[in-house]
Design a protein around this motif. Structure first.
Motif, PDB file in Angstrom:
ATOM      1  N   PHE A  82       0.846  -1.196   0.000  1.00  0.00           N
ATOM      2  CA  PHE A  82       0.000   0.000   0.000  1.00  0.00           C
ATOM      3  C   PHE A  82       0.881   1.246   0.000  1.00  0.00           C
ATOM      4  O   PHE A  82       0.569   2.247  -0.654  1.00  0.00           O
ATOM      5  N   VAL A  83       2.000   1.186   0.746  1.00  0.00           N
ATOM      6  CA  VAL A  83       2.980   2.279   0.711  1.00  0.00           C
ATOM      7  C   VAL A  83       3.559   2.418  -0.701  1.00  0.00           C
ATOM      8  O   VAL A  83       3.747   3.539  -1.204  1.00  0.00           O
ATOM      9  N   PHE A  84       3.828   1.288  -1.347  1.00  0.00           N
ATOM     10  CA  PHE A  84       4.393   1.281  -2.698  1.00  0.00           C
ATOM     11  C   PHE A  84       3.480   2.010  -3.678  1.00  0.00           C
ATOM     12  O   PHE A  84       3.948   2.627  -4.653  1.00  0.00           O
ATOM     13  N   LEU A  85       2.167   1.975  -3.434  1.00  0.00           N
ATOM     14  CA  LEU A  85       1.226   2.654  -4.323  1.00  0.00           C
ATOM     15  C   LEU A  85       1.484   4.159  -4.384  1.00  0.00           C
ATOM     16  O   LEU A  85       1.261   4.789  -5.426  1.00  0.00           O
ATOM     17  N   LEU A  86       1.962   4.734  -3.288  1.00  0.00           N
ATOM     18  CA  LEU A  86       2.168   6.187  -3.238  1.00  0.00           C
ATOM     19  C   LEU A  86       3.259   6.644  -4.208  1.00  0.00           C
ATOM     20  O   LEU A  86       3.010   7.521  -5.048  1.00  0.00           O
ATOM     21  N   PRO A  87       4.482   6.080  -4.148  1.00  0.00           N
ATOM     22  CA  PRO A  87       5.483   6.499  -5.150  1.00  0.00           C
ATOM     23  C   PRO A  87       5.094   6.088  -6.570  1.00  0.00           C
ATOM     24  O   PRO A  87       5.462   6.772  -7.535  1.00  0.00           O
ATOM     25  N   LEU A  88       4.361   4.972  -6.717  1.00  0.00           N
ATOM     26  CA  LEU A  88       3.924   4.557  -8.048  1.00  0.00           C
ATOM     27  C   LEU A  88       3.042   5.626  -8.684  1.00  0.00           C
ATOM     28  O   LEU A  88       3.181   5.942  -9.877  1.00  0.00           O
ATOM     29  N   THR A  89       2.116   6.180  -7.900  1.00  0.00           N
ATOM     30  CA  THR A  89       1.198   7.180  -8.443  1.00  0.00           C
ATOM     31  C   THR A  89       1.856   8.559  -8.539  1.00  0.00           C
ATOM     32  O   THR A  89       1.479   9.375  -9.377  1.00  0.00           O
ATOM     33  N   MET A  90       2.855   8.814  -7.688  1.00  0.00           N
ATOM     34  CA  MET A  90       3.519  10.118  -7.677  1.00  0.00           C
ATOM     35  C   MET A  90       4.579  10.259  -8.772  1.00  0.00           C
ATOM     36  O   MET A  90       4.881  11.369  -9.215  1.00  0.00           O
ATOM     37  N   ALA A  91       5.146   9.136  -9.208  1.00  0.00           N
ATOM     38  CA  ALA A  91       6.346   9.187 -10.050  1.00  0.00           C
ATOM     39  C   ALA A  91       6.095   9.824 -11.412  1.00  0.00           C
ATOM     40  O   ALA A  91       6.765  10.775 -11.799  1.00  0.00           O
ATOM     41  N   GLY A  92       5.087   9.322 -12.134  1.00  0.00           N
ATOM     42  CA  GLY A  92       4.888   9.807 -13.499  1.00  0.00           C
ATOM     43  C   GLY A  92       6.148   9.593 -14.310  1.00  0.00           C
ATOM     44  O   GLY A  92       6.682   8.487 -14.400  1.00  0.00           O
ATOM     45  N   ASP A  93       6.663  10.662 -14.898  1.00  0.00           N
ATOM     46  CA  ASP A  93       7.923  10.593 -15.622  1.00  0.00           C
ATOM     47  C   ASP A  93       9.073  11.151 -14.798  1.00  0.00           C
ATOM     48  O   ASP A  93      10.195  11.299 -15.303  1.00  0.00           O
TER      49      ASP A  93
ATOM     50  N   LYS B  67      11.046  11.653 -10.652  1.00  0.00           N
ATOM     51  CA  LYS B  67      11.726  10.864  -9.635  1.00  0.00           C
ATOM     52  C   LYS B  67      11.038  11.047  -8.284  1.00  0.00           C
ATOM     53  O   LYS B  67      10.468  12.112  -8.001  1.00  0.00           O
ATOM     54  N   VAL B  68      11.105  10.012  -7.457  1.00  0.00           N
ATOM     55  CA  VAL B  68      10.528  10.087  -6.121  1.00  0.00           C
ATOM     56  C   VAL B  68      11.639   9.918  -5.091  1.00  0.00           C
ATOM     57  O   VAL B  68      12.723   9.407  -5.392  1.00  0.00           O
ATOM     58  N   SER B  69      11.359  10.322  -3.859  1.00  0.00           N
ATOM     59  CA  SER B  69      12.348  10.249  -2.791  1.00  0.00           C
ATOM     60  C   SER B  69      12.737   8.800  -2.512  1.00  0.00           C
ATOM     61  O   SER B  69      11.877   7.908  -2.482  1.00  0.00           O
ATOM     62  N   PRO B  70      14.018   8.542  -2.264  1.00  0.00           N
ATOM     63  CA  PRO B  70      14.450   7.177  -1.922  1.00  0.00           C
ATOM     64  C   PRO B  70      13.873   6.691  -0.591  1.00  0.00           C
ATOM     65  O   PRO B  70      13.842   5.492  -0.335  1.00  0.00           O
ATOM     66  N   TRP B  71      13.399   7.620   0.227  1.00  0.00           N
ATOM     67  CA  TRP B  71      12.851   7.233   1.534  1.00  0.00           C
ATOM     68  C   TRP B  71      11.568   6.440   1.402  1.00  0.00           C
ATOM     69  O   TRP B  71      11.196   5.687   2.311  1.00  0.00           O
ATOM     70  N   TRP B  72      10.866   6.587   0.262  1.00  0.00           N
ATOM     71  CA  TRP B  72       9.711   5.714   0.026  1.00  0.00           C
ATOM     72  C   TRP B  72      10.140   4.253  -0.055  1.00  0.00           C
ATOM     73  O   TRP B  72       9.487   3.368   0.496  1.00  0.00           O
ATOM     74  N   LEU B  73      11.251   4.018  -0.718  1.00  0.00           N
ATOM     75  CA  LEU B  73      11.767   2.643  -0.826  1.00  0.00           C
ATOM     76  C   LEU B  73      12.185   2.117   0.548  1.00  0.00           C
ATOM     77  O   LEU B  73      11.913   0.965   0.899  1.00  0.00           O
ATOM     78  N   VAL B  74      12.850   2.976   1.322  1.00  0.00           N
ATOM     79  CA  VAL B  74      13.278   2.577   2.663  1.00  0.00           C
ATOM     80  C   VAL B  74      12.069   2.219   3.519  1.00  0.00           C
ATOM     81  O   VAL B  74      12.091   1.233   4.268  1.00  0.00           O
TER      82      VAL B  74
END
Length: 495
Positions: A382-393, A395-402
């Protein structure tokens, strides 16, 4: 190497050296496993990235995830025959030495700058890892005076630390060399690490227990002939089948991946069904097997999502994660070091928490821990959904991955060590030594499902698919929690 990590026993002057108070052979096995995990987790971090890289095999993400899933599934599937070889053919010590040689050879083949030999090298690494995994843990147990030895749990804890040290260092070194210098040089570095482990094992094997050299239940002449005959027959069937497929010009990579994935899914079902149907089991053992199936299915769902941390999540990070800190760029493979460092940091906290709650008579039982672990891995997606929807074309913060890996690691600490413990407690006496291999088949089943989904066109990096997986894990965790009384009843006297 071993001597630098050993110290004199505190008992009497001139007494035999120990490894932090444990038998000296533990240093040998600690270092061997550390280097094997170094090569394995380096491969785990590098493989999906190499498969999609223009300078690698340049495959699409779906095919890369399928191949990665086949590799992971096969490693854990082969832990079962690996244990059989240790018990019936070579003994644990010889099987481990041969397995290490096979792993080194596999990585050296991968190091060759040729795509034609890549899958052969991958197969060798998978076979070697499967053979080694089941036997090296057995030899750790051989160092102690039975299950009642008070040092035994501490010894396995040290051994577990060795696993995570190797897993932590591997992406930082193998990943960096592979991504920033040369892919094949990265595979060569993995071979070098396993070679260090093999040398350590051969030099230090004199400190291992004598029983590690013996074959517990060797095949007699009739069994050996029958096994060889059946093996050659199945090999002939495979050779003829693939000769026809290649000869008719219909061969594609799917002809190799799908059968292996189907085997990875079918074998766990067949093994559990065979144990469940065994009429020699007592009513209590039958009940415990029924309860254990709940844990097995829960674990399979968990590993299906968890192991995508190095494939689906890593491939997303390759395109969309910001990998710069204060202007300094780090390889995306470094994300794979987050889990082992979190395990080393949080495992002592989890162990202390369970003991603290136990003293208060509030420790959750195994069923509740499993439910929590499943829910946490669902939350990670569910957390993964946030950077997936935010990324577009962008970059997203590496802290989402952490954060994703943090949720998965806490879930792992609720499921993995607890699952190992409950497997030993709920195993029928007849299958006592085999059930640990059965537990590893949960990883096989989970990775096989992920691989089959990816093979047949399901994009595991789509928000809808990630949401379904996340919901599945959370609902499975909720179902385990809601039926905890029923499962607890099946478990009998096991807490």
């Amino acid at each position: 190497m071993a001597s630098s990590l050993t110290k004199d026993s505190a008992s009497t002057p001139g007494s035999e050296k120990t490894f932090f108070g444990h038998p000296r052979g533990l240093a040998t096995l600690f270092m061997t496993e550390m280097w094997e995990r170094f090569s394995y987790y380096g491969m785990r971090a590098l493989l999906p990235l190499y498969l999609v890289a223009p300078g690698g095999l340049n495959l699409d993400a779906g095919t890369a995830i399928a191949i990665y899933s086949v590799y992971m599934s096969t490693v854990y599937l082969l832990a079962l025959p690996g244990g059989w070889f240790g018990d019936r053919v070579w003994g644990p010590r010889k099987t481990t030495a041969i397995a290490a040689c096979v792993i080194v050879l596999g990585h050296l083949i991968l190091a060759l700058p040729s795509d034609a030999t890549f899958y052969l090298g991958l197969l060798f690494v998978a076979i070697g890892s499967g053979l080694l995994k089941a036997n090296i843990s057995t030899m750790v147990g051989h160092l102690y005076n039975g299950p009642a030895d008070p040092r035994r749990d501490g010894g396995f804890t040290l051994f577990y630390i060795g696993i995570n040290i190797g897993a932590f260092v591997a992406p930082l070194t193998i990943g960096t060399v592979g991504q920033k210098v040369n892919w094949h040089l990265g595979f060569a570095l993995a071979a070098l690490g396993m070679a260090f482990g093999l040398i350590q094992f051969l030099v230090g094997s004199r400190h291992l227990a004598e029983k590690s050299s013996f074959v517990p239940k060797p095949l007699d002449a009739a069994e050996r002939a029958s096994t060889l005959k059946k093996s050659m027959l199945w090999l002939l069937v495979a050779v003829v089948f693939y000769a026809i497929v290649v000869g008719t010009g219909t061969y594609t990579l799917t002809w190799a991946t799908v059968p292996l994935l189907l085997i990875g899914l079918a074998v766990p079902i067949i093994v559990l069904a065979r144990i469940k149907r065994d009429k020699e089991l007592t009513a209590t053992e039958q009940s415990k097997v029924s309860g254990y199936i709940w844990f097995f299915v829960a674990a399979a769902v968990f590993w299906m999502i968890y192991d995508q941390g190095a494939s689906t999540v890593a491939l997303f990070a390759e395109k969309h994660a910001d990998t710069s800190v204060f202007g300094w760029e780090f390889p995306v493979s470094w994300f794979q070091s987050v889990n082992p460092v979190l395990v080393m940091a949080l495992a002592p906290v989890a162990a202390w928490l369970w003991l603290y709650l136990n003293r208060k008579n509030k420790e959750p039982n195994t069923v509740v821990k499993f439910g929590a672990g499943l829910a946490l891995t669902g939350i990670s997606f569910f957390v993964f959904l946030l950077p997936l929807t935010m990324a577009g074309d962008g970059k997203v913060s590496p802290w989402w991955l952490v954060l994703i890996y943090f949720c998965q690691t806490v879930g792992e600490l609720c499921i993995s060590p607890v699952g190992l413990s409950v497997t030993t407690k709920m195993a029928p006496a007849k299958y006592g030594s085999q059930m640990m291999g059965v537990w590893f088949l949960a990883v096989t089943a989970g990775d096989a499902v992920a691989g089959l989904l990816s093979t047949y066109g399901v994009d595991l990096n789509k928000t809808g698919v990630v949401a379904v997986e996340a919901a599945l894990a959370v609902l499975a965790g909720f179902a385990v929690f809601m039926y905890r009384k029923n499962v607890k009843q099946l478990m009998g006297d096991v807490h």
